[in-house]
Design an enzyme around this catalytic site. Structure first.
Site, PDB file in Angstrom:
ATOM      1  N   CYS A 153     -28.694 -33.874 -56.300  1.00 52.31           N
ATOM      2  CA  CYS A 153     -28.771 -33.870 -57.761  1.00 52.31           C
ATOM      3  C   CYS A 153     -27.407 -33.613 -58.391  1.00 52.31           C
ATOM      4  O   CYS A 153     -27.225 -33.825 -59.584  1.00 52.31           O
ATOM      5  CB  CYS A 153     -29.813 -32.877 -58.251  1.00 52.31           C
ATOM      6  SG  CYS A 153     -29.216 -31.245 -58.479  1.00 52.31           S
ATOM      7  N   THR A 206     -53.388 -47.439 -43.874  1.00 49.58           N
ATOM      8  CA  THR A 206     -53.088 -47.994 -42.545  1.00 49.58           C
ATOM      9  C   THR A 206     -51.775 -47.413 -42.037  1.00 49.58           C
ATOM     10  O   THR A 206     -50.774 -47.388 -42.758  1.00 49.58           O
ATOM     11  CB  THR A 206     -53.003 -49.537 -42.621  1.00 49.58           C
ATOM     12  OG1 THR A 206     -54.236 -50.012 -43.146  1.00 49.58           O
ATOM     13  CG2 THR A 206     -52.740 -50.140 -41.259  1.00 49.58           C
ATOM     14  N   HIS A 222     -36.322 -39.530 -39.681  1.00 50.59           N
ATOM     15  CA  HIS A 222     -34.982 -40.136 -39.768  1.00 50.59           C
ATOM     16  C   HIS A 222     -33.841 -39.135 -39.664  1.00 50.59           C
ATOM     17  O   HIS A 222     -32.671 -39.526 -39.680  1.00 50.59           O
ATOM     18  CB  HIS A 222     -34.848 -41.014 -41.015  1.00 50.59           C
ATOM     19  CG  HIS A 222     -34.737 -40.284 -42.319  1.00 50.59           C
ATOM     20  ND1 HIS A 222     -33.547 -40.140 -42.983  1.00 50.59           N
ATOM     21  CD2 HIS A 222     -35.664 -39.679 -43.085  1.00 50.59           C
ATOM     22  CE1 HIS A 222     -33.762 -39.482 -44.121  1.00 50.59           C
ATOM     23  NE2 HIS A 222     -35.034 -39.196 -44.203  1.00 50.59           N
ATOM     24  N   THR A 273     -40.807 -35.864 -47.478  1.00 44.28           N
ATOM     25  CA  THR A 273     -41.205 -35.663 -48.871  1.00 44.28           C
ATOM     26  C   THR A 273     -42.725 -35.639 -48.992  1.00 44.28           C
ATOM     27  O   THR A 273     -43.296 -34.732 -49.618  1.00 44.28           O
ATOM     28  CB  THR A 273     -40.628 -36.793 -49.755  1.00 44.28           C
ATOM     29  OG1 THR A 273     -39.200 -36.762 -49.646  1.00 44.28           O
ATOM     30  CG2 THR A 273     -41.021 -36.628 -51.212  1.00 44.28           C
TER      31      THR A 273
HETATM   32  C1  LIG Z   1     -34.912 -30.103 -46.169  1.00 43.68           C
HETATM   33  C2  LIG Z   1     -35.440 -31.460 -46.455  1.00 43.68           C
HETATM   34  N1  LIG Z   1     -36.744 -31.608 -46.748  1.00 43.68           N
HETATM   35  C3  LIG Z   1     -37.288 -32.807 -47.006  1.00 43.68           C
HETATM   36  C4  LIG Z   1     -36.509 -33.950 -46.988  1.00 43.68           C
HETATM   37  C5  LIG Z   1     -37.152 -35.282 -47.308  1.00 43.68           C
HETATM   38  O1  LIG Z   1     -37.445 -35.994 -46.145  1.00 43.68           O
HETATM   39  P1  LIG Z   1     -37.679 -37.592 -46.220  1.00 43.68           P
HETATM   40  O2  LIG Z   1     -36.356 -38.198 -46.497  1.00 43.68           O
HETATM   41  O3  LIG Z   1     -38.224 -37.939 -44.861  1.00 43.68           O
HETATM   42  O4  LIG Z   1     -38.682 -37.825 -47.295  1.00 43.68           O
HETATM   43  C6  LIG Z   1     -35.150 -33.846 -46.689  1.00 43.68           C
HETATM   44  C7  LIG Z   1     -34.291 -35.058 -46.688  1.00 43.68           C
HETATM   45  O5  LIG Z   1     -33.125 -35.019 -47.030  1.00 43.68           O
HETATM   46  C8  LIG Z   1     -34.606 -32.572 -46.409  1.00 43.68           C
HETATM   47  O6  LIG Z   1     -33.303 -32.416 -46.130  1.00 43.68           O
END
Ligand SMILES: Cc1ncc(COP(=O)(O)O)c(C=O)c1O
Length: 368
Positions: free
Chosen positions: A316, A229, A193, A70
């Site tokens: 969503c 950090t 993750h 994100t």
């Molecule tokens: C295509 C995509 N972009 C971005 C993300 C967000 O990643 P994070 O959970 O590491 O913030 C996800 C997580 O589901 C994702 O599937």
């Protein structure tokens, strides 16, 4: 439990945990500190950067660690300031919401339409006069359908026009080979993750000649482009997860692909079941399907009661009447979209689980 939601998150690999533990215990130094404990933490970050770089075929110096996919997407979009922003109609909320909530920063936000196949319409390239001043965010693989976009093809066809390309490669990483060099984009987002690493860690990869615009200021961590950090244990874990993904990618892909073929063969025996984006090239672990007349949310909860974890695919849509924006963009009928279930397989799954799942699914559909 049968865990079929690896596109949501993956369990942390034990080898990753082992690599992280020393940095949660004795090696707690701040990487900016000049004494030995600090230098050890710095050196661990440098090694992790090399490990991630090796997985994606990019120089380590072009990788900025972030708090996840994100933040990587938000940081990428911060560099679109003043530009015309184009995002595909199937981007993850981490792109869509960042764009919409900061719309004033761009010289307009536009959507790139998607075909029923799940792929962004080629005609968009011809239809819109794209050039310098344009910034495109086009995901490499979709989190719901698994559809893989021809990002390298788009870069190729836009060559010489001065368009900036960002790709969200969060779902593709570790499931298919991802080469930053071959894709030819200026910016790429990654997350730890989804590849058996810890949560809360990711990276933005940038082209050497591209100047990333920071979103926050403070210390000069990450070349001054991402102050704060560093989360050393998580970065070490991401590095280890990346190394394992690189070494094992062939066997991992083979494993999940074999399971998905078996799953799809069995799913297709269910009357009227539709596999979304079936015609597109898809991630080897992902299948999203719909069954006319079925309530996807209810089915998901019934499966949960039988200890099977699946997703509808769309965050969503969870618990609301809204349908998945991805399926809507593909022109999927609203009632069918509401029946969507996404299975995303992982390394811990086996044939037995596939067979068991299909048995339970058929029993539930028969109303028993
Ligand atoms: C295509 C995509 N972009 C971005 C993300 C967000 O990643 P994070 O959970 O590491 O913030 C996800 C997580 O589901 C994702 O599937």
């Amino acid at each position: 439990m049968i865990y079929f939601d690896h596109n949501a998150t993956t369990p942390v690999d034990e080898r990753v945990v082992d690599a992280m533990l020393p940095y949660l215990h004795d090696l707690y130094g701040n990487p900016s500190s000049l004494y030995r404990l600090g230098r050890m933490a710095r050196s661990a970050i440098d090694s992790a950067r090399e490990q991630v770089a090796a997985l994606i075929d990019a120089p380590a110096s072009q990788i900025l660690f972030t708090s996840g996919g994100t933040e990587a997407n938000a940081l990428a979009l911060a560099s679109a300031q003043g530009k015309r922003l184009w995002i595909s109609a199937i981007e993850h909320p981490a792109v869509v919401e960042n764009a919409l909530r900061q719309s004033g920063r761009y010289a307009g936000i536009n959507s790139l339409p998607v075909e029923p196949s799940g792929l962004v319409a080629e005609q968009a390239l011809r239809q819109f006069d794209l050039g310098a001043g344009d910034f495109i965010s086009l995901m490499l693989a979709n989190n719901e359908t698994g559809a893989i976009q021809d990002v390298a093809g788009w870069v190729d066809r836009l060559k010489g026009r001065g368009v900036i390309m960002h790709t969200d490669a969060v779902q593709a990483l570790g499931k298919i080979p991802v080469s930053f060099k071959q894709l030819g984009v200026q910016l790429m987002s990654l997350s730890s993750h989804k590849i058996y690493g810890p949560k809360g860690c990711g990276a933005l990869v940038h082209d050497a000649g591209f100047s990333v615009q920071p979103m926050q200021w403070g210390g000069d961590q990450e070349q001054g482009l991402r102050a704060g950090t560093e989360n050393v244990p998580a970065i070490v874990g991401f590095g280890k997860a990346a190394e394992l993904a690189r070494l094992e990618i062939e066997q991992r892909t083979h494993h999940i692909q074999r399971l998905r073929i078996r799953l799809e063969q069995q799913l297709k025996t269910i009357t009227d079941l539709v596999i979304f984006a079936e015609q597109a090239q898809r991630l080897p672990n992902t299948v999203q399907f719909g069954i006319p007349g079925v309530n996807g949310q209810m089915l998901l909860m019934q499966l949960d009661r039988r200890n099977i974890a699946v997703s509808s695919g769309s965050a969503c849509a969870a618990g609301s009447e809204q349908i998945s924006p991805v399926l809507a963009a593909m022109g999927v009928d609203a009632a069918l979209a509401k029946s969507a279930i996404r299975i995303s397989l992982g390394q811990g799954n086996n044939q037995n689980e596939i067979d068991q799942f299909v048995d339970v699914l058929k029993t539930l559909l028969a109303g028993n």
